[in-house]
Write a protein that holds these residues in place. Structure first.
Motif, PDB file in Angstrom:
ATOM      1  N   UNK A  22       0.828  -1.213   0.000  1.00  0.00           N
ATOM      2  CA  UNK A  22       0.000   0.000   0.000  1.00  0.00           C
ATOM      3  C   UNK A  22       0.862   1.263   0.000  1.00  0.00           C
ATOM      4  N   UNK A  23       1.951   1.239   0.770  1.00  0.00           N
ATOM      5  CA  UNK A  23       2.856   2.399   0.766  1.00  0.00           C
ATOM      6  C   UNK A  23       3.505   2.584  -0.593  1.00  0.00           C
ATOM      7  N   UNK A  29       2.140   6.781  -6.771  1.00  0.00           N
ATOM      8  CA  UNK A  29       1.114   7.661  -7.334  1.00  0.00           C
ATOM      9  C   UNK A  29       1.433   9.121  -7.059  1.00  0.00           C
ATOM     10  N   UNK A  30       1.947   9.423  -5.867  1.00  0.00           N
ATOM     11  CA  UNK A  30       2.298  10.803  -5.539  1.00  0.00           C
ATOM     12  C   UNK A  30       3.466  11.296  -6.386  1.00  0.00           C
ATOM     13  N   UNK A  31       4.443  10.428  -6.615  1.00  0.00           N
ATOM     14  CA  UNK A  31       5.582  10.845  -7.418  1.00  0.00           C
ATOM     15  C   UNK A  31       5.204  11.032  -8.888  1.00  0.00           C
ATOM     16  N   UNK A  32       4.320  10.191  -9.406  1.00  0.00           N
ATOM     17  CA  UNK A  32       3.908  10.295 -10.801  1.00  0.00           C
ATOM     18  C   UNK A  32       3.035  11.515 -11.051  1.00  0.00           C
ATOM     19  N   UNK A 174       7.662  -1.696  12.862  1.00  0.00           N
ATOM     20  CA  UNK A 174       7.884  -2.424  11.619  1.00  0.00           C
ATOM     21  C   UNK A 174       7.129  -1.799  10.451  1.00  0.00           C
ATOM     22  N   UNK A 175       5.914  -1.322  10.709  1.00  0.00           N
ATOM     23  CA  UNK A 175       5.184  -0.630   9.646  1.00  0.00           C
ATOM     24  C   UNK A 175       5.888   0.671   9.246  1.00  0.00           C
ATOM     25  N   UNK A 176       6.433   1.393  10.240  1.00  0.00           N
ATOM     26  CA  UNK A 176       7.171   2.608   9.922  1.00  0.00           C
ATOM     27  C   UNK A 176       8.400   2.310   9.058  1.00  0.00           C
ATOM     28  N   UNK A 177       9.111   1.249   9.383  1.00  0.00           N
ATOM     29  CA  UNK A 177      10.284   0.880   8.579  1.00  0.00           C
ATOM     30  C   UNK A 177       9.879   0.486   7.166  1.00  0.00           C
ATOM     31  N   UNK A 178       8.772  -0.214   7.017  1.00  0.00           N
ATOM     32  CA  UNK A 178       8.336  -0.615   5.684  1.00  0.00           C
ATOM     33  C   UNK A 178       7.889   0.592   4.856  1.00  0.00           C
ATOM     34  N   UNK A 183       9.342   4.346   0.420  1.00  0.00           N
ATOM     35  CA  UNK A 183       9.747   5.667  -0.075  1.00  0.00           C
ATOM     36  C   UNK A 183      11.133   5.608  -0.698  1.00  0.00           C
ATOM     37  N   UNK A 184      12.055   4.890  -0.059  1.00  0.00           N
ATOM     38  CA  UNK A 184      13.420   4.792  -0.587  1.00  0.00           C
ATOM     39  C   UNK A 184      13.426   4.047  -1.919  1.00  0.00           C
ATOM     40  N   UNK A 185      12.694   2.934  -1.995  1.00  0.00           N
ATOM     41  CA  UNK A 185      12.648   2.154  -3.235  1.00  0.00           C
ATOM     42  C   UNK A 185      12.011   2.957  -4.359  1.00  0.00           C
ATOM     43  N   UNK A 186      10.912   3.656  -4.065  1.00  0.00           N
ATOM     44  CA  UNK A 186      10.254   4.466  -5.087  1.00  0.00           C
ATOM     45  C   UNK A 186      11.160   5.607  -5.553  1.00  0.00           C
ATOM     46  N   UNK A 187      11.876   6.244  -4.635  1.00  0.00           N
ATOM     47  CA  UNK A 187      12.794   7.303  -5.029  1.00  0.00           C
ATOM     48  C   UNK A 187      13.930   6.799  -5.897  1.00  0.00           C
TER      49      UNK A 187
END
Length: 361
Positions: A22-23, A29-32, A174-178, A183-187
């Motif tokens: 979901x993240x 979507x926000x980046x696009x 754990x949810x915060x880390x995911x 965000x890191x993977x999408x960037x």
């Protein structure tokens, strides 16, 4: 124990996988949607092909809905399993049957369900034990009929609240880390690297792993001890009465000692200035049994049946605005490598029945 850990791992995996996917959907979507974004050639081709086929936007939202469903099912399953952690199978089946009977009786579907529920949970005669304004009601204190004796008592302290707290802490970190990982993977994928977030993931991941270990340790402490079954020959109790008691401890452990106690506690509340204070006092502590070097095996649980007598000059159960008198049975033990445990089973002591005086005529 392996089955419990397997269930918890499955539900945790559902929650964490749903949060990560979901993240990813939301961040991508926000980046696009940003104006003037420069996509790599490979990402642009994939995006154009998806938009041409008409499935790119809808596909992301379908994945988002599936992720939300995964999170909801995982949270529900994890909460249900933790809520019934440390309960015996008989108590779980009794709770399910009572819930089904109550639902049928409220809906009015079947009148026979009410009779079955009444036969399932024995009730005392209101003429023999009348309801008194300061004596707690018996409802909810007996969970089911016993197998050896008449009543099986319900435990009120199994350490589940601490497990819920550690579960919330582990899920949060754990949810915060995911989310940070998404965000890191999408960037990185959209050629917008975020090195600061990548560096922050290292300490956050350490805290997440530590919180997960604490949660699993709490589960091991509660579920590893095993269920404690207490059955009694009659309930409510009366001062001066004699009763039979059956205790069974399940699990797999070696106990240094196992102790059964009858405890009467008094608690009072009073106001001192603008503060409300409470005072707790143990009025009676009667040791019914203490056995050393106890071995508990899954194939052969520790079982003991004994009799005890309630003293005549004791206070009955009492509940008022500022004073409470509680009776309970305590089953405690010390073991290794498991920690010490203490299970509490509430009892109801009714005032002695008084026969009406003879008529002077």
């Amino acid at each position: 124990m392996r089955g419990i850990l397997g269930e918890l791992a499955f539900y945790l995996g559902l929650i964490l996988l749903g949060v990560f996917v979901l993240a990813l959907v939301i961040v991508s979507s926000a980046m696009m949607s940003r104006i003037g974004i420069d996509l790599p050639e490979e990402a642009r081709r994939v995006l154009e092909s998806n938009l041409t086929q008409g499935g790119g936007r809808w596909g992301r939202w379908v994945v988002a809905v599936v992720s939300v469903a995964s999170i909801a099912s995982g949270v529900f399953g994890l909460g249900y399993r933790l809520l019934h952690l440390g309960f015996s199978q008989e108590r779980l089946s009794a709770s399910r049957k009572r819930a089904i009977d109550e639902t049928r009786s409220l809906a009015g579907r079947d009148s026979a369900a009410e009779e079955s529920s009444q036969s399932f949970e024995p009730e005392f005669d209101p003429q023999e034990f009348p309801e008194l304004p300061t004596v707690p009601r018996r409802q909810g204190m007996n969970e089911s009929p016993g197998e050896r004796l008449r009543f099986r008592l319900a435990s009120i302290s199994t350490g589940r609240m601490s497990v819920f707290g550690s579960a919330a802490l582990a899920l949060g970190w754990n949810c915060l880390c995911l989310v940070l990982l998404a965000v890191v993977v999408s960037g990185w994928w959209y050629d917008m690297p975020r090195p600061i977030l990548a560096v922050l993931m290292v300490p956050f991941s350490c805290v997440a792993v530590w919180s997960l270990r604490v949660f699993l340790k709490q589960v091991r402490q509660v579920a590893g001890v095993g269920a404690t079954v207490v059955e009694i020959s009659d309930h409510p109790l009366q001062p001066g009465g004699q009763y039979e008691l059956f205790v069974s401890q399940m699990g797999k452990m070696h106990l240094k000692w196992l102790k059964i106690e009858l405890v009467c506690e008094e608690e009072s509340f009073f106001r001192q200035g603008t503060d409300v204070r409470s005072d707790h006092h143990v009025a009676l502590r009667q040791e019914l049994l203490k056995e050393k070097t106890v071995r508990v095996d899954p194939r052969g649980p520790w079982e003991q049946q004994l009799s005890f007598e309630l003293p005549e000059n004791v206070m009955h159960s009492f509940a008022a605005t500022n004073n409470v008198v509680r009776w309970r049975l305590l089953v405690s033990g010390e073991s290794r490598p498991w920690p010490s445990f203490c299970r509490s089973f509430p009892l109801l002591v009714h005032p002695p029945l008084m026969s009406p005086p003879d008529s002077p005529r």
